[in-house]
Design an enzyme around this catalytic site. Structure first.
Site, PDB file in Angstrom:
ATOM      1  N   ASP A 115       0.687  -1.251   0.041  1.00 43.95           N
ATOM      2  CA  ASP A 115      -0.038   0.003  -0.200  1.00 43.95           C
ATOM      3  C   ASP A 115       0.810   1.276  -0.043  1.00 43.95           C
ATOM      4  O   ASP A 115       1.789   1.400   0.487  1.00 43.95           O
ATOM      5  CB  ASP A 115      -0.968   0.074   1.403  1.00 43.95           C
ATOM      6  CG  ASP A 115      -1.893   1.183   1.308  1.00 43.95           C
ATOM      7  OD1 ASP A 115      -2.549   1.491   0.525  1.00 43.95           O
ATOM      8  OD2 ASP A 115      -1.759   2.004   2.535  1.00 43.95           O
ATOM      9  N   GLU A 167       1.272  -0.270  -5.159  1.00 47.86           N
ATOM     10  CA  GLU A 167       0.427   1.011  -5.455  1.00 47.86           C
ATOM     11  C   GLU A 167       1.287   2.010  -5.378  1.00 47.86           C
ATOM     12  O   GLU A 167       1.492   2.788  -4.459  1.00 47.86           O
ATOM     13  CB  GLU A 167      -0.657   0.794  -4.208  1.00 47.86           C
ATOM     14  CG  GLU A 167      -1.697   1.891  -4.604  1.00 47.86           C
ATOM     15  CD  GLU A 167      -2.300   2.600  -3.351  1.00 47.86           C
ATOM     16  OE1 GLU A 167      -3.389   3.283  -3.601  1.00 47.86           O
ATOM     17  OE2 GLU A 167      -1.904   2.564  -2.154  1.00 47.86           O
TER      18      GLU A 167
END
Length: 713
Positions: free
Chosen positions: A397, A450
């Site tokens: 993330d 990401e």
């Protein structure tokens, strides 16, 4: 009460930093002197391994006892009397250390790849005695005690010894799996705090915050996923799931891991997905963070059951042929008082300076990647999920927030690197090490970033200067195509480049095309909610858009609810709107996703060269006025091809000419305007013949729809 040394008072007052120096057995002259601190005990005997009993003298009313064993033995048990009750127990201060010298060497070097085998709480047997070994890093603490169900949460009873560069340890006889515990820490300035175990394998359900002793070696090991499931030349269609809101039961109650194991894998498989990806399953205090603010990096959240039951969910996914990816958050953590922040009274895991150590957007703390112990903690955590739970990959993330020191900061509100730049050199080093170790130990696993900027070579090997990820989320594709499809068709000709531009960089990384949870929250509306026009046009637009995604180079990711066109934004506190499947228009989207997944899996041209420019060729790029695009997807075999034509206008086009490489029949293998998807059933009767010296197809293009055609040989 006799005259006592200062050490004795430090023990009684719960502030001794080296309890083994005073408590337990000590050779003094030719005797073995035993000192034991047992609060509330009125009488204590020491029974040596020959059965000889020695009454220990009570030298302090708080419960400090001292005595010399008769035959000099260092193995003994204590028999303590509390009122009318007598208890036999083992003295934790007579046992040898838990960490070996080799452990301490690796820990100091920051290369202990199995940190989870040593730190935390581990049921074990020492010298024939069952108990739990506790180990925690707190290099700046003055004193650390383990407190829990086994000692009435009394920090005086089990102070720990410190070894190496700040690793505190203690074997607690009689402690058992299921016991709740924390670490009671006196910081360098005398401040007192209780912390959950950073390495805990299980934790209490919020708002409670205790760690739970777990014998994680007894967690059932899930069966493996199919071989090569993450390979670049294999289909990868990911169903992203928030476990707490996929479905609910009863009075809006969560499904358990067991409930999910019985339903979710079969559902995802039946829709044709190859993978499921779970939003973070790490223990976290706030439901509204969706798991992205974790406090228990080694503990599956207790919201849905036990770690063993989480393993059953992984096993059930693998049994259905699905790969399992976990969202992983090594970029930041919350500042809840029981968590990692200011852990030993200092900024141990985070940077002390808020210009480096705090995310302004999220109110969270940033890991200090320049600290050896922190990097070791995080890399070991990644390996833990891959080994213990046999997951197949980690999606990392917010990588951009890790890479840039000035991420979401105003000028002057950040500290440059040693070269004066904005790149976080330590974070880059950490990510490269993380990927290197993951792929070295688990070559069939993968990682995905990401990463929303143009940082180069995110998914290229470390040895060639890359970050080493297996895949990168294509945030640019997501942004541009959603911007295009949200426009009324009459204005799309002005946004034509939103579809074209992504192919200029589509093969610079190994891309995943993400329609993730982030795109259906915070006022962005659902994916269906972005579609313009009347009701029929909205659903037709959505069918065309999903078809674009499955025909476009790159692996696929779709958040739960998108597969049946959820109307409202996602709400983590409630179930998806499964009742919508009772309506034909939503059921049609559901059927389309199933068929797109099947086509994607079964047509090598649509996946074999997903990450290779040889797998793509534009056929039509210049028809902005009609909102039409066409391209060829190609497989490793030159004759394995698939033509994709998308009409993003509400008009039907007859005799629309598209050049193709082969004469003969081209079979229409999918038409998103088919009636059973909710369309108008305009098409080409299943087959079109390519003719001419330069072969062409004469197509009927349905409105707001996509066609997939393959040559018949």
């Amino acid at each position: 009460m006799t005259n006592l040394p200062a050490e004795a008072y430090a023990i009684v007052e719960g502030r001794h930093s080296d309890p083994f120096h005073y408590l337990g057995p000590h050779k003094e002259a030719d005797k073995t002197v035993v000192r034991a601190f047992l609060p509330e005990a009125v009488k204590v005997d020491a029974i040596d391994d020959h059965g000889a009993t020695t009454a220990l003298e009570r030298v302090h009313d708080a419960g400090l006892f001292v005595g010399a064993l008769a035959n000099g033995s260092t193995k003994y048990q204590l028999r303590a009397r509390y009122g009318d009750r007598s208890v036999d127990l083992d003295d934790p201060y007579r046992f040898p250390p838990i960490l070996t010298e080799f452990d301490l060497y690796l820990l100091g070097e920051g290369t202990h790849q199995r940190l989870y085998d040593k730190l935390g709480a581990h049921p074990m047997v020492l010298e024939g005695v069952s108990g739990v070994g506790f180990v925690v890093l707190a290099p700046n603490a003055k004193r650390v005690s383990v407190v829990g169900d086994f000692n009435f949460w009394d920090a005086r009873r089990h102070p720990m010894r410190v070894r190496g560069a700040g690793y505190w340890e203690l074997f607690v006889p009689g402690a058992t799996p299921g016991d709740h515990y924390k670490f009671d820490i006196i910081g360098p300035h005398g401040q007192l705090t209780q912390k959950s175990d950073p390495m805990a394998f299980a934790a209490e359900l919020r708002p409670s915050t205790a760690s739970i002793v777990l014998d994680e070696t007894r967690i059932p090991h899930p069966r493996p996923a199919p071989d090569h499931i993450n390979a670049l030349n294999k289909p990868m269609s990911i169903y992203e799931v928030h476990l707490g809101s996929w479905r609910r039961k009863g009075d809006n109650e969560w499904l358990t891991y067991r409930d999910l194991a019985e339903t979710l894998p079969r559902y995802a498989r039946d829709l044709g997905f190859t993978h499921v990806e779970f939003l973070p399953v790490n223990e976290h205090p706030f439901d509204g963070s969706w798991g992205y603010q974790p406090t228990g990096m080694y503990a599956p959240t207790s919201r849905f059951g036990t770690p063993a039951e989480f393993a059953l969910l992984i096993d059930a996914c693998h049994a259905e042929g699905l790969g399992v990816l976990l969202d992983w958050v090594p970029g930041h953590f919350p500042d809840d008082p029981h968590g990692l922040g200011n852990f030993d009274g200092t900024a141990l895991y985070e940077h002390a300076n808020p210009l480096q150590g705090r995310h302004m957007d999220w109110g969270t703390l940033i890991y200090n990647y320049g600290r050896t112990e922190v990097v070791n903690f995080l890399v070991s955590n990644a390996l833990f999920w891959l080994e213990r739970y046999n997951v197949d990959g980690l999606r990392v993330d917010a990588v951009a927030s890790m890479l840039y020191l000035d991420y979401s900061r105003e000028a002057g509100a950040w500290i440059p690197n040693k070269y004066g730049g904005r790149e976080n050199i330590e974070a880059v080093s950490f990510l490269r090490r993380f990927n290197t170790e993951v792929f070295a130990k688990f070559p069939n696993a993968t990682t995905a970033a990401e990463e929303s900027t143009a940082w180069p070579q995110v998914s290229r090997p470390v040895e060639f200067g890359g970050l080493g990820f297996g895949y990168k989320w294509n945030m640019g594709w997501m942004h541009d195509t959603l911007n295009y499809i949200s426009k009324d068709p009459i204005y799309r000709k002005y946004q034509h480049n939103d579809i074209l531009f992504g192919l200029q960089y589509a093969f610079s990384e190994n891309f995943v095309l993400p329609l993730s949870h982030d795109e259906v929250v915070h006022g962005k509306r659902s994916i269906l909610g972005r579609m313009p026009g009347d009701d029929w046009q909205r659903f037709a637009n959505l069918r065309a858009y999903y078809s674009l995604m499955f025909g476009h180079p790159g692996k696929k990711l779709m958040f739960m609810g998108c597969e049946f066109a959820q109307e409202r934004e996602w709400n983590h506190d409630t179930s998806l709107d499964w009742h919508l499947l009772e309506q034909d228009k939503h059921a049609g989207i559901h059927s389309l996703i199933r068929d797109l997944n099947e086509l994607y899996r079964n047509q090598p041209a649509l996946h074999e060269l997903d990450c290779d420019p040889a797998g793509f060729e534009w056929m039509i790029t210049d028809d902005a006025g009609n909102n039409v695009f066409a391209w060829l997807r190609k497989g490793a075999n030159p004759r394995t091809q698939c033509l994709v034509v998308v009409n993003f206008s509400p008009n039907v086009y007859h005799d629309y000419r598209v050049r193709v490489p082969f004469t003969g029949a081209w079979r229409e293998v999918l038409n998103s305007d088919a009636a059973h998807y909710g369309g108008s059933n305009v098409g080409n009767s299943g087959e079109v013949i390519a003719k001419g010296l330069v072969p062409e197809l004469s197509l009927t293009l349905p409105p707001l729809a996509a066609l997939f055609l393959v040559p018949e040989f």
